[in-house]
Design an enzyme around this catalytic site. Structure first.
Site, PDB file in Angstrom:
ATOM      1  CE  LYS A   1      -7.303  92.398 -19.726  1.00 22.61           C
ATOM      2  NZ  LYS A   1      -6.872  93.465 -20.630  1.00 22.61           N
TER       3      LYS A   1
ATOM      4  CD  GLN B   1      -7.451  97.129 -20.843  1.00 19.98           C
ATOM      5  OE1 GLN B   1      -6.708  96.221 -20.469  1.00 19.98           O
ATOM      6  NE2 GLN B   1      -8.533  96.898 -21.561  1.00 19.98           N
TER       7      GLN B   1
ATOM      8  CG  ASP C   1      -2.533  92.751 -24.414  1.00 19.02           C
ATOM      9  OD1 ASP C   1      -3.443  91.953 -24.135  1.00 19.02           O
ATOM     10  OD2 ASP C   1      -2.517  93.936 -24.042  1.00 19.02           O
TER      11      ASP C   1
HETATM   12  N1  GUN Z   1      -8.745  96.767 -24.625  1.00 14.95           N
HETATM   13  C1  GUN Z   1      -9.729  95.887 -24.910  1.00 14.95           C
HETATM   14  N2  GUN Z   1      -9.245  94.623 -24.965  1.00 14.95           N
HETATM   15  C2  GUN Z   1      -7.932  94.716 -24.698  1.00 14.95           C
HETATM   16  C3  GUN Z   1      -6.882  93.753 -24.607  1.00 14.95           C
HETATM   17  O1  GUN Z   1      -7.061  92.550 -24.786  1.00 14.95           O
HETATM   18  N3  GUN Z   1      -5.656  94.249 -24.305  1.00 14.95           N
HETATM   19  C4  GUN Z   1      -5.415  95.568 -24.127  1.00 14.95           C
HETATM   20  N4  GUN Z   1      -4.160  95.956 -23.851  1.00 14.95           N
HETATM   21  N5  GUN Z   1      -6.355  96.488 -24.213  1.00 14.95           N
HETATM   22  C5  GUN Z   1      -7.617  96.053 -24.498  1.00 14.95           C
END
Ligand code: GUN
Length: 293
Positions: free
Chosen positions: A52, A96, A119
């Site tokens: 990211k 996350q 998200d």
């Molecule tokens: N863990 C795995 N995929 C994601 C996601 O798209 N967002 C978040 N916040 N955690 C994750």
């Protein structure tokens, strides 16, 4: 059969976002700013957050990672979220997942200001998405919609069968594709672990979206000739034939299903690369105040 090339599309959309950021910069506007909170040292989470950060840099966003030990209390994490909610320089942020057991993930999600919830996990964003209002749509369903849209796949009036009812994939994509929209206007059937005779449903699918997390579950006999197949599964299995000793498998038995399809996603390189793009799109929307004004 045509491959739905998520990697190529992701590069294309990233270039579009980068051009837009360049224009914002030129006009003296505010550079989109994304923050990621990561708690503990989960390997997969580190990898995702690393990707990211790299993607943010590629498109010219400002990005930050806030790291906390897994001893952080729920109250302290909620306090950190409040600081981000009220920081005017931060356009969007994510926490996350997964979080350590002593922290209630749902409570954390609901503590995020929906206006900054890039998200798209907050119930306000999920609810707005379901009724077709502007919202932040979560990464995987948004990536699937991008694939269908950019490949100009006709969805109106089609029967879409979704395998899986998770809150982050099956349920949202079923809702999005039933909306009066393009892509959308589908007749949608959701199948799950308690559905008897799944094959009877999948065989009638014009568009089959598979998000079960069961490697190579969908076989050729389950798919209609000419179907569009979107495979969201990604399972790591041991492989004596690769240098690393492992390989990634989708939920679809690609080699036997692909010849029957009009379009199919490869795994990897299908939906996966578009998920980070969705986060970038949402952050840009947040910076431009497009969703909530
Ligand atoms: N863990 C795995 N995929 C994601 C996601 O798209 N967002 C978040 N916040 N955690 C994750």
């Amino acid at each position: 059969m045509e491959l739905l090339d998520g990697k190529r599309l992701a590069d294309e959309i990233k270039a579009e976002i980068a051009a837009e950021v360049e224009a914002i910069k030129k006009n003296g506007g505010k550079i989109p700013h994304l923050v990621a909170i990561i708690v503990g040292h989960d390997g997969a989470s580190e990898t995702y957050v690393g990707h990211k950060e790299k993607s943010c840099a590629q498109v010219g966003f400002k990005s930050e990672v806030l790291r906390f030990e897994d001893t952080i209390t729920e109250a302290e994490l909620l306090h950190q979220i409040e600081l981000l909610n009220t920081n005017p320089d931060v356009d969007g942020f994510i926490v996350q997942m997964p979080l350590p057991k002593h922290i209630n993930e749902q409570k954390v999600i609901e503590a995020i200001d929906p206006k900054k919830d890039v998200d798209g996990f907050h119930p306000v964003n999920v609810g707005r998405m379901v009724i077709g209002l502007p919202s932040y749509v979560s990464a995987t369903p948004d990536g699937i919609v991008d694939l269908l849209h950019r490949y100009k796949i006709e969805t109106a009036g089609k029967h879409c069968v979704v395998l899986g009812r998770s809150n982050i994939v099956g349920r949202p994509i079923a809702n999005l594709l039933s909306l009066k929209a393009n892509p959308g206007d589908c007749t949608v059937t959701v199948c799950h672990s308690r559905t008897p005779n799944i094959k009877e449903f999948t065989k009638t699918a014009d568009i089959l979206i598979v998000a079960l997390g069961r490697a190579e579950y969908v076989t050729a006999d389950m798919v209609k000739e000419g179907a569009v197949v979107v495979d969201v599964g990604i399972t790591r299995v041991e492989s004596p034939n690769t240098k690393s000793g492992w390989k990634l498998l989708g939920d679809v038995k690609f080699d036997e299903v692909a010849p029957k399809c009009s379009y199919i996603t490869p795994v990897p390189g299908g939906v996966g690369p578009l998920t980070i793009v969705s986060l970038l799109k949402n952050t840009l929307k947040a910076a431009k105040k497009e969703v909530y004004g």
